[in-house]
Write a protein that holds these residues in place. Structure first.
Motif, mmCIF file in Angstrom:
data_model
loop_
_atom_site.group_PDB
_atom_site.id
_atom_site.type_symbol
_atom_site.label_atom_id
_atom_site.label_comp_id
_atom_site.label_asym_id
_atom_site.label_seq_id
_atom_site.Cartn_x
_atom_site.Cartn_y
_atom_site.Cartn_z
ATOM 1 N N VAL A 46 0.871 -1.179 0.000
ATOM 2 C CA VAL A 46 0.000 0.000 0.000
ATOM 3 C C VAL A 46 0.907 1.228 0.000
ATOM 4 O O VAL A 46 1.950 1.239 0.661
ATOM 5 C CB VAL A 46 -0.948 0.020 1.217
ATOM 6 N N PRO A 47 0.563 2.266 -0.768
ATOM 7 C CA PRO A 47 1.427 3.451 -0.833
ATOM 8 C C PRO A 47 1.648 4.070 0.544
ATOM 9 O O PRO A 47 0.721 4.161 1.358
ATOM 10 C CB PRO A 47 0.647 4.404 -1.741
ATOM 11 N N ASN A 48 2.866 4.496 0.794
ATOM 12 C CA ASN A 48 3.189 5.196 2.032
ATOM 13 C C ASN A 48 2.908 6.686 1.809
ATOM 14 O O ASN A 48 3.813 7.485 1.554
ATOM 15 C CB ASN A 48 4.656 4.970 2.399
ATOM 16 N N ALA A 49 1.643 7.040 1.895
ATOM 17 C CA ALA A 49 1.190 8.386 1.528
ATOM 18 C C ALA A 49 0.826 9.239 2.733
ATOM 19 O O ALA A 49 0.322 10.352 2.571
ATOM 20 C CB ALA A 49 -0.013 8.276 0.589
ATOM 21 N N GLU A 50 1.060 8.733 3.937
ATOM 22 C CA GLU A 50 0.602 9.440 5.130
ATOM 23 C C GLU A 50 1.252 10.810 5.280
ATOM 24 O O GLU A 50 0.600 11.772 5.706
ATOM 25 C CB GLU A 50 0.878 8.592 6.370
ATOM 26 N N LEU A 51 2.521 10.928 4.926
ATOM 27 C CA LEU A 51 3.197 12.213 5.042
ATOM 28 C C LEU A 51 2.517 13.267 4.172
ATOM 29 O O LEU A 51 2.303 14.412 4.598
ATOM 30 C CB LEU A 51 4.670 12.067 4.658
ATOM 31 N N GLY A 52 2.166 12.892 2.960
ATOM 32 C CA GLY A 52 1.458 13.811 2.087
ATOM 33 C C GLY A 52 0.069 14.137 2.580
ATOM 34 O O GLY A 52 -0.394 15.282 2.473
ATOM 35 N N ARG A 53 -0.596 13.137 3.151
ATOM 36 C CA ARG A 53 -1.952 13.352 3.672
ATOM 37 C C ARG A 53 -1.935 14.354 4.825
ATOM 38 O O ARG A 53 -2.753 15.288 4.870
ATOM 39 C CB ARG A 53 -2.554 12.019 4.116
ATOM 40 N N VAL A 54 -0.996 14.176 5.744
ATOM 41 C CA VAL A 54 -0.895 15.079 6.891
ATOM 42 C C VAL A 54 -0.537 16.494 6.443
ATOM 43 O O VAL A 54 -0.968 17.484 7.045
ATOM 44 C CB VAL A 54 0.148 14.550 7.898
ATOM 45 N N ALA A 55 0.231 16.594 5.357
ATOM 46 C CA ALA A 55 0.633 17.912 4.855
ATOM 47 C C ALA A 55 -0.503 18.625 4.135
ATOM 48 O O ALA A 55 -0.364 19.797 3.783
ATOM 49 C CB ALA A 55 1.828 17.763 3.923
ATOM 50 N N GLY A 56 -1.611 17.929 3.908
ATOM 51 C CA GLY A 56 -2.747 18.546 3.241
ATOM 52 C C GLY A 56 -2.754 18.380 1.741
ATOM 53 O O GLY A 56 -3.550 19.025 1.043
ATOM 54 N N LEU A 57 -1.880 17.506 1.213
ATOM 55 C CA LEU A 57 -1.885 17.244 -0.222
ATOM 56 C C LEU A 57 -3.095 16.391 -0.589
ATOM 57 O O LEU A 57 -3.655 15.687 0.258
ATOM 58 C CB LEU A 57 -0.598 16.523 -0.632
ATOM 59 N N GLU A 58 -3.469 16.428 -1.864
ATOM 60 C CA GLU A 58 -4.575 15.594 -2.323
ATOM 61 C C GLU A 58 -4.104 14.140 -2.374
ATOM 62 O O GLU A 58 -3.132 13.805 -3.067
ATOM 63 C CB GLU A 58 -5.046 16.049 -3.694
ATOM 64 N N VAL A 59 -4.783 13.291 -1.630
ATOM 65 C CA VAL A 59 -4.396 11.889 -1.514
ATOM 66 C C VAL A 59 -5.623 11.011 -1.678
ATOM 67 O O VAL A 59 -6.671 11.278 -1.084
ATOM 68 C CB VAL A 59 -3.723 11.602 -0.144
ATOM 69 N N ASN A 60 -5.511 9.972 -2.476
ATOM 70 C CA ASN A 60 -6.539 8.927 -2.569
ATOM 71 C C ASN A 60 -5.941 7.678 -1.944
ATOM 72 O O ASN A 60 -5.731 7.610 -0.748
ATOM 73 C CB ASN A 60 -6.966 8.723 -4.013
ATOM 74 N N ARG A 61 -5.579 6.708 -2.736
ATOM 75 C CA ARG A 61 -4.789 5.600 -2.206
ATOM 76 C C ARG A 61 -3.325 6.009 -2.089
ATOM 77 O O ARG A 61 -2.630 5.652 -1.147
ATOM 78 C CB ARG A 61 -4.939 4.375 -3.107
ATOM 79 N N GLY A 62 -2.836 6.763 -3.071
ATOM 80 C CA GLY A 62 -1.506 7.338 -3.033
ATOM 81 C C GLY A 62 -1.594 8.846 -3.149
ATOM 82 O O GLY A 62 -2.687 9.415 -3.293
ATOM 83 N N VAL A 63 -0.440 9.498 -3.101
ATOM 84 C CA VAL A 63 -0.396 10.947 -3.297
ATOM 85 C C VAL A 63 -0.676 11.223 -4.772
ATOM 86 O O VAL A 63 0.049 10.751 -5.651
ATOM 87 C CB VAL A 63 0.973 11.521 -2.901
ATOM 88 N N ILE A 64 -1.714 11.978 -5.050
ATOM 89 C CA ILE A 64 -2.147 12.183 -6.431
ATOM 90 C C ILE A 64 -1.216 13.162 -7.146
ATOM 91 O O ILE A 64 -0.900 14.234 -6.630
ATOM 92 C CB ILE A 64 -3.595 12.690 -6.465
ATOM 93 N N VAL A 65 -0.785 12.756 -8.353
ATOM 94 C CA VAL A 65 0.109 13.587 -9.162
ATOM 95 C C VAL A 65 -0.457 13.734 -10.569
ATOM 96 O O VAL A 65 -1.257 12.914 -11.028
ATOM 97 C CB VAL A 65 1.529 12.986 -9.243
ATOM 98 N N HIS B 209 -1.323 8.082 -10.135
ATOM 99 C CA HIS B 209 -1.520 8.850 -11.358
ATOM 100 C C HIS B 209 -2.713 8.272 -12.124
ATOM 101 O O HIS B 209 -2.690 7.143 -12.558
ATOM 102 C CB HIS B 209 -0.263 8.798 -12.234
ATOM 103 N N ARG B 210 -3.753 9.069 -12.228
ATOM 104 C CA ARG B 210 -4.972 8.658 -12.936
ATOM 105 C C ARG B 210 -5.488 7.314 -12.433
ATOM 106 O O ARG B 210 -5.878 6.441 -13.207
ATOM 107 C CB ARG B 210 -4.733 8.623 -14.444
ATOM 108 N N GLY B 211 -5.466 7.134 -11.126
ATOM 109 C CA GLY B 211 -5.988 5.925 -10.507
ATOM 110 C C GLY B 211 -5.030 4.760 -10.475
ATOM 111 O O GLY B 211 -5.359 3.710 -9.912
#
Length: 438
Positions: A252-271, A291-293
Motif C-alpha cells: 500500500v502506498p506510504n502516503a501518510e506524510l502527504g496526507r498530513v501535509a494537506g496534499l490531495e491523496v486517494n490511495r496514493g499521493v495524487i500527481v 496517477h490517474r488511478g
C-alpha cells in the motif's frame, strides 16, 4: 522526451524524501544533467544508503552477499556535493513555509520537495497477525530477521502467492526451512499467469519441497505458551505449524506524510503528468504516488517517471506552452519471476476474451509453454514458461501494435522465425522502402 531549453533550473534547494530505489534513481538522473538544482538533500529513514530491493530475494536465499545490493556508498553522495541524511524520518511538512522537520528535530527548508517514500506491506485483517514471529519482506531489516528466523526455527508459513510471496518462500526453503505457501486464489501469480502456466509453476515448486495451498482462506494465527506465533489455522480446519510467518500479500502506498501535509491523496499521493502534487512545489514519485488511478510496484514505470521528473526539475519551465513536451504516460509492463531455476515472462491479460485468437504451445519434456493472445492480428498478451528468450520481442511487438498476420504461423516458434517472415512480407510489399528506392 521534452525539448531542452537553454535556461538552467531555477530550483535552488531540492529535498528528496526517501533514499530507496526511486529516490536514488532520481539523484542519478539529475546528476546526468548540467541544469541540476544548485543544492540537493536526500533524507532516508533507513540507516543504510540506497540499495537494490529487487535483490532482497537472492540475499535471503543466500545466493548473494549484502554488499552487492548497495547502489552507492555514503561517500559517493558527498563526492557529488549531495547532502545525505540517513536514519531520520520526516514527520511534518509545512507547505506554506516550505519547510520540513524530522523525528531527530532537524528542520530544513526547500524550494522543491520530492516525496519518494515508497510503500508499506499490506496486512490482511486476521487475528494474531500482531504476534511475535510474524514478519514482512520489504527491506534489509526484514531480510536479516528472516535469515535469523531460519536459523532458529524449522517451519515457516508464507501468506501470499504473488511475486514477493514466491520469492520469500523459496528463500526460506533454501535456508533449510519447511515452508507452506498460502494463496487465496485458485492459482499462483493469478494476476500474471493463465491456469496452465500457474500449474507448471506450482508443480515445479512442489517438486522442490514447498507445501502449496491454493484457495486458502486464513482463519487466525495461534500463539504458544510464551506468546510466540506457533501455527496458522485455515478456514477449512487445516492447521499448519509455524515458527515464523511471512505476510507478502502486496503493498500500500506510504502516503501518510502527504496526507498530513494537506496534499490531495486517494490511495496514493495524487500527481499529474509532471509528477506534481496539488502543491506546485511538491512532487511525488514511485510507489507512494497515484496517477490517474494507477499505483506502482514495478520498476519500469517508475523509471519513466524519474526521467519526466528530472527533466521538470532541471528545466523548470512552463510545459503548458511547449507543444513538444510530454509528461508521464502509462504503458504496459512485463513481469519476470526472480526465483533461480525458473524462467517466466508474462504481460497483458491473463484470460482470453471471446474475440481473442489464442495460440499455444507446450513441450512437457522440456518444460516449455507459450500462450499468445491476439486481436485483429495484433498481440495483446503472452505467457511464457521455461524458454522465455522471445518474451522481450513479443512485448516489443505488442507495445508497437504491429500487425503480426504475416508471421502468424511462426509466432510460437520464437522471435527469429517470426521476424524473418515479417521482414519477407515487408520486402514483398509494393510500398516497402527497398522497392520504392528501386
Amino acid at each position: 522526451m521534452p525539448r531542452r531549453h537553454p535556461e538552467t533550473s531555477t530550483v535552488e534547494h531540492l529535498v528528496i524524501v526517501g533514499n530507496g530505489m526511486a529516490g536514488h534513481r532520481l539523484v542519478e538522473a539529475l546528476l546526468a544533467r548540467t541544469e541540476r538544482p544548485a543544492r540537493i538533500t536526500v533524507i532516508g529513514a533507513e540507516q543504510a544508503p540506497a540499495y537494490n530491493r529487487i535483490l532482497l530475494s537472492p540475499l535471503l536465499a543466500g545466493e548473494m552477499q549484502r554488499e552487492a545490493l548497495t547502489l552507492r556508498s555514503a561517500e559517493w553522495y558527498a563526492e557529488q556535493g549531495i547532502e545525505l541524511i540517513l536514519g531520520e524520518r520526516v514527520e511534518k511538512i509545512d507547505c506554506d513555509a516550505r519547510t520540513l522537520s524530522t523525528d531527530a528535530g532537524r528542520r530544513l527548508d526547500y524550494d522543491r520537495l520530492v516525496l519518494a517514500t515508497g510503500s508499506n506491506p499490506a496486512r490482511p485483517p486476521v487475528p494474531g497477525l500482531e504476534l511475535p514471529g510474524v514478519h514482512v519482506f520489504r527491506d534489509l531489516h526484514d531480510a536479516d530477521a528472516l535469515a535469523r528466523a531460519a536459523e532458529s526455527g524449522r517451519n515457516a508459513v508464507v501468506i501470499g502467492g504473488g511475486l514477493l510471496g514466491l520469492e520469500a518462500a523459496e528463500g526460506l526453503r533454501k535456508r533449510g526451512m519447511q515452508v507452506s505457501l498460502l494463496q487465496r486464489d485458485d492459482r499462483l501469480m493469478n494476476r500474471q499467469l493463465d491456469l496452465t502456466a500457474a500449474r507448471l509453476l506450482e508443480n515445479e515448486l512442489r517438486g522442490r519441497g514447498l507445501d502449496i495451498h491454493t484457495d486458502a482462506q486464513l482463519e487466525r494465527l495461534e500463539a504458544d505458551a510464551e506468546g510466540q506465533v506457533c501455527a496458522v489455522l485455515l478456514a477449512d480446519g487445516t492447521r499448519l505449524a509455524a515458527d515464523c510467518v511471512v505476510v507478502a500479500i502486496g503493498i500500500v502506498p506510504n502516503a501518510e506524510l502527504g496526507r498530513v501535509a494537506g496534499l490531495e491523496v486517494n490511495r496514493g499521493v495524487i500527481v499529474d503528468e509532471w509528477l506534481t502534487t496539488s502543491d506546485p512545489a511538491i512532487h511525488a514519485l514511485g510507489e507512494c504516488c497515484e496517477h490517474r488511478g494507477n499505483l506502482y510496484g514495478l520498476v519500469e514505470p517508475i523509471w519513466r517517471q524519474v526521467e519526466v521528473l528530472a527533466e521538470r526539475l532541471c528545466l523548470d519551465h512552463d510545459h503548458a506552452d511547449d507543444e513538444d513536451a510530454q509528461g508521464y504516460v502509462e504503458k504496459p509492463t512485463a513481469t519476470k519471476l526472480k526465483v533461480s531455476g525458473i524462467s517466466l515472462y508474462a504481460f497483458g491479460p491473463t484470460e482470453a476474451e471471446p474475440d481473442h485468437e489464442v495460440l499455444s504451445y507446450r513441450d512437457p519434456q522440456q518444460g516449455n509453454y507459450r500462450r499468445l493472445l491476439l486481436r485483429g492480428g495484433r498481440l495483446e498478451g503472452a505467457v511464457l514458461y521455461g524458454d522465455t528468450a522471445s518474451g522481450p520481442w513479443y512485448f516489443e511487438q505488442a507495445l508497437a501494435g504491429v500487425d503480426l498476420t504475416a508471421c502468424r504461423t511462426a509466432l510460437l516458434l520464437g522471435a527469429a522465425d517470426a521476424q524473418a517472415l515479417l521482414d519477407d512480407a515487408l520486402n514483398e510489399s509494393p510500398h516497402s522502402p527497398a522497392k520504392e528506392a528501386a
